[in-house]
Design a protein around this motif. Structure first.
Motif: not given
Length: 153
Positions: A66-90
């Motif tokens: 393992v040389l690298g890592t990331y966490q990805i989270h797909f979140m529902k929301g109303l902004a942007f005409r209801g398109r989801s947003r993606v949050e990266l962590e770590s």
């Protein structure tokens, strides 16, 4: 310089190496709060892998290290005409491997996942002391658009 890597969903055997990256990259309130006791993280890791809205990825060299890592989270929301947003962590790359394109490859991988899910935007936070990371994100086209607030519980 860019090295040959593969990026795949993390598996149980990757957890010790992921924790090493998280501990090495601790900043702010996390400094001194993490442990290398893998079992302290096992339930959370398993729950993250089982959750349909998120994943943990690892960047591996040809030997499976393992040389690298990331966490990805797909979140529902109303902004942007209801398109989801993606949050990266770590998002972490092993310190001795930085500057070789691993972080950029992980970010491109995450962006492709977000586009495939028709997400409206990607967002992340970065500790204020991580000025090198801020330059990295800026080079990739990320704009510092908001102030973040945290409260430890």
């Amino acid at each position: 310089m860019t090295i040959d890597i593969s990026i795949e969903k993390a598996r149980a055997e990757h957890l010790p190496e992921i924790l090493s990256l998280l501990i090495a990259g601790a900043a702010g309130a996390r400094v001194g709060q993490e442990t290398d006791d893998v079992e302290a993280y096992r339930a959370a890791f398993d729950a993250m892998l089982a959750a349909p809205e998120m994943d943990v990825y690892v960047a591996l060299d040809a030997d499976g290290v393992v040389l690298g890592t990331y966490q990805i989270h797909f979140m529902k929301g109303l902004a942007f005409r209801g398109r989801s947003r993606v949050e990266l962590e770590s998002v972490h790359t092993r310190a001795d491997m930085r500057g070789q394109g691993i972080g950029a490859a992980m970010m491109a991988h995450a962006e492709e996942l977000a586009r495939s899910a028709n997400a409206g935007l990607m967002q992340l936070t970065s500790n204020a002391v991580r000025t090198d990371a801020h330059r990295f994100y800026d080079r990739l086209g990320y704009a510092q658009s908001h102030l973040g607030f945290k409260k430890m519980l």
